[in-house]
Design a protein around this motif. Structure first.
Motif, PDB file in Angstrom:
ATOM      1  N   ASP A   8       6.037  -6.524 -11.627  1.00  0.00           N
ATOM      2  CA  ASP A   8       6.800  -5.362 -11.198  1.00  0.00           C
ATOM      3  C   ASP A   8       6.360  -4.099 -11.935  1.00  0.00           C
ATOM      4  N   ALA A   9       5.993  -4.229 -13.201  1.00  0.00           N
ATOM      5  CA  ALA A   9       5.484  -3.074 -13.946  1.00  0.00           C
ATOM      6  C   ALA A   9       4.177  -2.582 -13.332  1.00  0.00           C
ATOM      7  N   ALA A  10       3.304  -3.495 -12.934  1.00  0.00           N
ATOM      8  CA  ALA A  10       2.032  -3.104 -12.320  1.00  0.00           C
ATOM      9  C   ALA A  10       2.262  -2.392 -10.989  1.00  0.00           C
ATOM     10  N   LEU A  11       3.194  -2.904 -10.184  1.00  0.00           N
ATOM     11  CA  LEU A  11       3.490  -2.258  -8.901  1.00  0.00           C
ATOM     12  C   LEU A  11       4.088  -0.868  -9.116  1.00  0.00           C
ATOM     13  N   SER A  12       4.950  -0.724 -10.104  1.00  0.00           N
ATOM     14  CA  SER A  12       5.547   0.567 -10.417  1.00  0.00           C
ATOM     15  C   SER A  12       4.483   1.572 -10.849  1.00  0.00           C
ATOM     16  N   GLU A  13       3.523   1.113 -11.651  1.00  0.00           N
ATOM     17  CA  GLU A  13       2.445   1.990 -12.083  1.00  0.00           C
ATOM     18  C   GLU A  13       1.539   2.376 -10.910  1.00  0.00           C
ATOM     19  N   ALA A  14       1.305   1.441 -10.005  1.00  0.00           N
ATOM     20  CA  ALA A  14       0.518   1.760  -8.815  1.00  0.00           C
ATOM     21  C   ALA A  14       1.189   2.888  -8.032  1.00  0.00           C
ATOM     22  N   HIS A  15       2.487   2.785  -7.863  1.00  0.00           N
ATOM     23  CA  HIS A  15       3.240   3.815  -7.148  1.00  0.00           C
ATOM     24  C   HIS A  15       3.159   5.155  -7.882  1.00  0.00           C
ATOM     25  N   ARG A  16       3.250   5.136  -9.196  1.00  0.00           N
ATOM     26  CA  ARG A  16       3.274   6.370  -9.994  1.00  0.00           C
ATOM     27  C   ARG A  16       1.969   7.151  -9.873  1.00  0.00           C
ATOM     28  N   VAL A  17       0.830   6.457  -9.898  1.00  0.00           N
ATOM     29  CA  VAL A  17      -0.449   7.175  -9.942  1.00  0.00           C
ATOM     30  C   VAL A  17      -0.959   7.581  -8.557  1.00  0.00           C
ATOM     31  N   LEU A  18      -0.299   7.133  -7.495  1.00  0.00           N
ATOM     32  CA  LEU A  18      -0.699   7.525  -6.152  1.00  0.00           C
ATOM     33  C   LEU A  18      -0.134   8.893  -5.787  1.00  0.00           C
ATOM     34  N   LYS A  19      -0.903   9.639  -5.017  1.00  0.00           N
ATOM     35  CA  LYS A  19      -0.416  10.887  -4.441  1.00  0.00           C
ATOM     36  C   LYS A  19       0.632  10.569  -3.368  1.00  0.00           C
ATOM     37  N   PRO A  20       1.520  11.509  -3.057  1.00  0.00           N
ATOM     38  CA  PRO A  20       2.374  11.320  -1.870  1.00  0.00           C
ATOM     39  C   PRO A  20       1.507  11.078  -0.641  1.00  0.00           C
ATOM     40  N   GLY A  21       1.821  10.054   0.099  1.00  0.00           N
ATOM     41  CA  GLY A  21       0.989   9.648   1.222  1.00  0.00           C
ATOM     42  C   GLY A  21      -0.100   8.668   0.854  1.00  0.00           C
ATOM     43  N   GLY A  22      -0.237   8.394  -0.455  1.00  0.00           N
ATOM     44  CA  GLY A  22      -1.247   7.454  -0.913  1.00  0.00           C
ATOM     45  C   GLY A  22      -0.933   6.030  -0.523  1.00  0.00           C
ATOM     46  N   ARG A  23      -1.955   5.195  -0.545  1.00  0.00           N
ATOM     47  CA  ARG A  23      -1.813   3.834  -0.022  1.00  0.00           C
ATOM     48  C   ARG A  23      -2.115   2.787  -1.083  1.00  0.00           C
ATOM     49  N   PHE A  24      -1.254   1.787  -1.133  1.00  0.00           N
ATOM     50  CA  PHE A  24      -1.436   0.602  -1.972  1.00  0.00           C
ATOM     51  C   PHE A  24      -1.964  -0.525  -1.097  1.00  0.00           C
ATOM     52  N   MET A  25      -3.042  -1.190  -1.561  1.00  0.00           N
ATOM     53  CA  MET A  25      -3.562  -2.340  -0.837  1.00  0.00           C
ATOM     54  C   MET A  25      -3.908  -3.445  -1.821  1.00  0.00           C
ATOM     55  N   CYS A  26      -3.460  -4.634  -1.501  1.00  0.00           N
ATOM     56  CA  CYS A  26      -3.668  -5.784  -2.383  1.00  0.00           C
ATOM     57  C   CYS A  26      -4.168  -6.965  -1.567  1.00  0.00           C
ATOM     58  N   LEU A  27      -5.299  -7.517  -1.975  1.00  0.00           N
ATOM     59  CA  LEU A  27      -5.826  -8.766  -1.417  1.00  0.00           C
ATOM     60  C   LEU A  27      -5.577  -9.856  -2.442  1.00  0.00           C
ATOM     61  N   GLU A  28      -4.912 -10.917  -2.002  1.00  0.00           N
ATOM     62  CA  GLU A  28      -4.600 -11.978  -2.960  1.00  0.00           C
ATOM     63  C   GLU A  28      -4.539 -13.322  -2.249  1.00  0.00           C
ATOM     64  N   PHE A  29      -4.932 -14.375  -2.948  1.00  0.00           N
ATOM     65  CA  PHE A  29      -4.676 -15.718  -2.442  1.00  0.00           C
ATOM     66  C   PHE A  29      -3.176 -15.860  -2.220  1.00  0.00           C
ATOM     67  N   SER A  30      -2.791 -16.540  -1.147  1.00  0.00           N
ATOM     68  CA  SER A  30      -1.380 -16.586  -0.799  1.00  0.00           C
ATOM     69  C   SER A  30      -0.982 -17.995  -0.369  1.00  0.00           C
ATOM     70  N   GLN A  31       0.045 -18.084   0.459  1.00  0.00           N
ATOM     71  CA  GLN A  31       0.592 -19.376   0.847  1.00  0.00           C
ATOM     72  C   GLN A  31       0.167 -19.728   2.277  1.00  0.00           C
ATOM     73  N   VAL A  32      -0.439 -20.884   2.434  1.00  0.00           N
ATOM     74  CA  VAL A  32      -0.942 -21.320   3.746  1.00  0.00           C
ATOM     75  C   VAL A  32       0.232 -21.529   4.702  1.00  0.00           C
ATOM     76  N   VAL A  33       0.091 -21.012   5.904  1.00  0.00           N
ATOM     77  CA  VAL A  33       1.170 -21.074   6.884  1.00  0.00           C
ATOM     78  C   VAL A  33       0.816 -21.956   8.082  1.00  0.00           C
ATOM     79  N   VAL A  34      -0.322 -22.640   8.018  1.00  0.00           N
ATOM     80  CA  VAL A  34      -0.776 -23.480   9.127  1.00  0.00           C
ATOM     81  C   VAL A  34      -0.645 -24.949   8.730  1.00  0.00           C
ATOM     82  N   PRO A  35       0.133 -25.740   9.503  1.00  0.00           N
ATOM     83  CA  PRO A  35       0.243 -27.171   9.198  1.00  0.00           C
ATOM     84  C   PRO A  35      -1.122 -27.842   9.176  1.00  0.00           C
TER      85      PRO A  35
END
Length: 268
Positions: A167-194
């Motif tokens: 949560d601290a990292a996400l808050s810092e991402a928000h702080r350093v972005l300009k208004p209208g700026g974009r956050f993008m994260c690519l991460e391994f996640s949870q498989v949704v296909v049986p």
């Protein structure tokens, strides 16, 4: 095996009680100030084989996911300079993709807490035509030594699950972005296909650590990396954390049945 400690009051032994503010290092509960050192050790061990590591974990498809992330970001090619912070981006592969995608218009700061990873990125940039569009800085995602409202984009690929305080990292991402700026994260996640989820589970725990030992001589680091994926919030839960940090228009796209996901949000 869980560590044991003596409970003097009870006169016996039992499982160690995690501290109230515990985070996790793979499947182990650890204190937040302990996790960063452990993670740093992992990435110093794997820095020279980082792309190979992701090849193992994704069967090489991580390169297509990274291309898809930068395509979705669509950094502009003209007009006002496009400024981007690529966090946990030590090897420079996302930053160079952004520079190429923008036709050299973007300027990307590559930030990583690990000096070994940054070293790999500097070597890569030195041999790339767009390398001069990149700068490199050692910094902690939880407390960025940067002024607010600096960047048009904040990207992070396969790094946020290793941050002790998400949560601290996400808050810092928000702080350093300009208004209208974009956050993008690519991460391994949870498989949704049986069925795919069972196959991926076996690949992760039975094959990847073994390959890490055979190819890199390092089973433990690869064991941690697959465990860290299982401990990371699923797609919907992570979306909620991104919204809680102040982002709007939060959405995600699953890739390869949810093995990975790209999350996007805007600072409005």
């Amino acid at each position: 095996m869980t560590d044991m400690k003596t409970d003097a009051a009870a006169g016996g032994t039992g499982p160690a009680t995690p501290p109230s503010n515990a985070t996790h290092f793979g499947f182990r509960d650890v204190a937040p100030d302990e996790k960063q050192g452990l993670v740093n050790g992992v990435f110093r061990n794997v820095a020279g084989n980082y792309d190979l590591m992701n090849d193992f974990m994704s069967v090489g498809v991580h390169r297509l996911w990274k291309d898809a992330m930068v395509s979705w970001l669509a950094p502009r090619k003209s007009g006002a300079p496009f400024t981007s912070l690529d966090m946990a981006g030590g090897t420079g592969d996302i930053a160079l993709r952004i520079a190429h995608r923008s036709g050299g218009h973007a300027r990307v700061m590559v930030a990583d807490i690990n000096d070994a990873m940054l070293g790999e990125g500097k070597k890569r940039a030195a041999t790339d035509a767009m390398g001069d569009r990149l700068s490199f800085a050692c910094m902690n995602a939880e407390k960025l030594p940067l002024e607010p409202r600096q960047f048009d984009a904040y990207t992070i690929a396969f790094g946020i699950r290793n941050v002790p305080d998400l949560d601290a990292a996400l808050s810092e991402a928000h702080r350093v972005l300009k208004p209208g700026g974009r956050f993008m994260c690519l991460e391994f996640s949870q498989v949704v296909v049986p069925i795919l989820d069972d196959i991926y589970e076996r690949w992760s725990f039975d094959v990847i650590p073994w390959l890490g030992q055979m190819v890199a001589g390092d089973r433990d680091s690869y064991q941690y990396l697959v465990e860290s994926i299982r401990k990371f919030p699923d797609q919907k839960a992570f979306e909620g954390r991104i919204r809680d940090a102040g982002f709007s228009r939060v959405t995600h796209r699953n890739f390869t049945g949810g093995i990975a996901a790209i999350h996007s949000g805007y600072k409005i």
